[in-house]
Design an enzyme around this catalytic site. Structure first.
Site, short mmCIF file in Angstrom:
data_model
loop_
_atom_site.label_atom_id
_atom_site.label_comp_id
_atom_site.label_asym_id
_atom_site.label_seq_id
_atom_site.Cartn_x
_atom_site.Cartn_y
_atom_site.Cartn_z
N HIS A 61 0.83 -1.20 0.00
CA HIS A 61 0.00 0.00 0.00
C HIS A 61 0.87 1.26 0.00
CE1 HIS A 61 -4.06 1.77 1.37
NE2 HIS A 61 -3.33 2.73 0.82
N ARG A 65 2.61 8.71 -6.48
CA ARG A 65 2.27 10.05 -6.99
C ARG A 65 2.69 10.34 -8.43
NH1 ARG A 65 -1.29 10.26 -3.15
NH2 ARG A 65 -0.67 11.13 -1.17
N ASN A 95 -4.49 6.25 -7.37
CA ASN A 95 -4.97 7.64 -7.34
C ASN A 95 -3.91 8.64 -7.79
OD1 ASN A 95 -3.47 7.37 -4.98
ND2 ASN A 95 -4.87 8.59 -3.71
N ASP A 153 -8.46 3.06 -3.63
CA ASP A 153 -7.99 3.59 -2.36
C ASP A 153 -7.90 5.12 -2.35
OD1 ASP A 153 -6.74 3.24 0.36
OD2 ASP A 153 -5.24 4.45 -0.66
N HIS A 233 -5.75 -0.68 5.34
CA HIS A 233 -5.58 0.11 6.57
C HIS A 233 -6.70 -0.05 7.63
CE1 HIS A 233 -8.01 2.68 4.02
NE2 HIS A 233 -6.99 3.22 3.41
N ASP A 306 0.76 2.59 3.76
CA ASP A 306 -0.08 3.67 3.22
C ASP A 306 0.77 4.94 3.06
OD1 ASP A 306 -2.15 5.12 2.20
OD2 ASP A 306 -3.40 5.09 4.00
#
Ligand code: DOR
Length: 432
Positions: A61, A65, A95, A153, A233, A306
């Site tokens: 996880h 970017r 994302n 996510d 998470h 995360d």
């Protein structure tokens, strides 16, 4: 080319090995776990005496970017941070900007990883187009392009019909769905865990039940479809208990917990510290204790960071407006070793949580040093004390709640496919 990692305590949860061995590596693979001193011929030797030799960490996880927010992190900087933390494989979330919901983006990430990445990069494709939760992404195209799993996510898939369809398609492509469990109707306007503290600080609350209801739904969908589902998470006592019970009743559910959730509580928000703002939020002491129990008893399969880099513009603003997320790749190992020192986890269990658990969930052959495995490993000094300093971070972003913490344990050397990608001796020499 033969590399021998000499004399370290090899901890391999796949065979429950905890013994001094020489790890012999040829052509990027482990070819033998020899008795120390037995191997006479080598092209390169790494002295691991007095240290632990672990399968390289697998972090399922991570937010890299790239593409789109290269000022926060890139494939290059994120994998550099991973290597420094002993992490040899990262699965990166969808994302990005644009979202990884089509083959062109997946391809771009994979090409970047090949040319600039220091560790293995496994892209995760989006469940829904643009992460909008309105229609499914082309899951077949994403699998073919090289996505290892699917996740929206950062956003929950609120529409249960889509969530169900995603599970059924994912199963046919033999891919995992990773679920961000949050009922957005319950968390809207929230910035931290809902409770006495959020009231006192005057911040909008994100109640634990917002996670619980979605974990309950996803477990129900997993049971109904028979598909595998992974809960990202995990942060609440209620969710831990539901996963525990679901596993007992045979549902194919796996789960992860982050170092920030098992180390800190909502108290860390303190004086509106935005470095303690993430989603899900830091919870109560009771929730944290439940996570520790879940890590120890096998309810939770993996520790995942995360890792969510954000720049100063997103964090040095008022709490309610600040971005959710903290970096984690460079601190996951010592924070996990803390649990070994405190007697919460055995050494082997900790190592399992750091690699093999995620590998099993993802269906990849990592997290092991068995003969024939990829030679991805971390040489760890378990007792090295160091202070986590912002100016020494490899990540481009600085948003860690652990800045200034005195940590214990560190990856001194990291090897990927038999190649040294991080070495503190060399790094320190360069840092002067
Ligand atoms: O804190 C978080 N940050 N949680 C998420 O789910 C997304 C992530 C991000 O992308 O910044």
């Amino acid at each position: 080319m033969r590399l021998v990692v000499e004399g370290g305590l090899v901890i391999d949860p796949s065979s429950r090995l905890e013994e001094a061995r020489d790890v012999v590596i040829e052509d990027g693979k482990v070819v033998a776990l020899a008795t120390p001193g037995e191997v006479r011929v080598a092209d390169q030797r790494l002295d691991a005496r007095g240290r632990w030799v672990l399968p390289g960490l697998v972090d399922m996880h991570v937010h890299l970017r790239e593409p789109g927010e290269e000022h926060k992190e890139t494939v290059a900087s994120g994998t550099h941070a991973a290597a420094a933390g002993g992490v040899t494989t990262v699965a990166c979330m969808a994302n990005t900007i644009p979202v990884n919901d089509n083959a062109a983006v997946t391809d771009y990430i994979l090409r970047k990883a090949k040319s600039e990445g220091l560790v293995n990069v496994l892209p995760i494709g989006a469940v829904t187009r643009g992460l909008k939760g309105e229609e499914l992404a082309d899951l077949g195209e994403l699998a073919e392009a090289g996505c290892i799993a699917y996740s929206d996510d950062g956003q929950p898939v609120m529409n249960s019909r889509l969530a169900r369809n995603a599970l059924e398609y994912a199963r046919s492509f033999e891919r995992l769905v990773i679920s961000h469990c949050e009922d957005r109707n319950l968390t809207r306007g929230g910035a931290m865990n809902e409770g006495d503290l959020s009231v006192k600080l005057g911040l909008g609350g994100m109640p634990s039940v917002a996670e619980d209801v979605m974990v309950a739904r996803d477990i129900a969908l997993g049971a109904y479809t028979g598909a595998r589902i992974h809960i990202a998470h995990l942060s609440t006592a209620g969710a831990v208990e539901m996963v525990r019970r679901a596993k007992r009743s045979g549902v194919q559910v796996t789960a992860e917990a982050t170092p920030h959730h098992f180390t800190l509580t909502e108290e860390a928000v303190g004086d509106y510290d935005t470095h303690a703002k993430m989603n899900p939020p830091l919870r109560s002491r009771r929730d944290r204790e439940a996570l520790l129990a879940g890590l120890a008893d096998g309810t939770i399969d993996a520790i995942a960071t995360d890792h969510a880099p954000h720049d100063a513009t997103c964090k040095h603003i008022e709490f309610g407006l600040a971005a959710f997320g903290v970096v984690g790749l460079e601190t996951v190992l010592p924070l996990t070793l803390d649990l070994v020192r405190k007697g919460v986890l055995s050494r082997t269990r900790a190592v399992e949580l750091l690699g093999l658990g995620a590998s099993r969930a993802l269906g990849i052959a990592k997290g092991t040093l068995a003969v024939g495995a990829d030679a991805d490993l971390a040489i760890v000094d378990p007792d090295l004390e160091w202070v986590f300093q912002v100016d020494r971070m490899r990540s481009k972003s600085r948003n860690s709640p652990f800045t200034g913490y005195k940590l214990r344990g560190r990856a001194v050397t990291t090897v990927v496919s038999g190649r040294v990608v991080h070495d503190t001796a060399r790094t320190q020499a360069r840092e002067g």
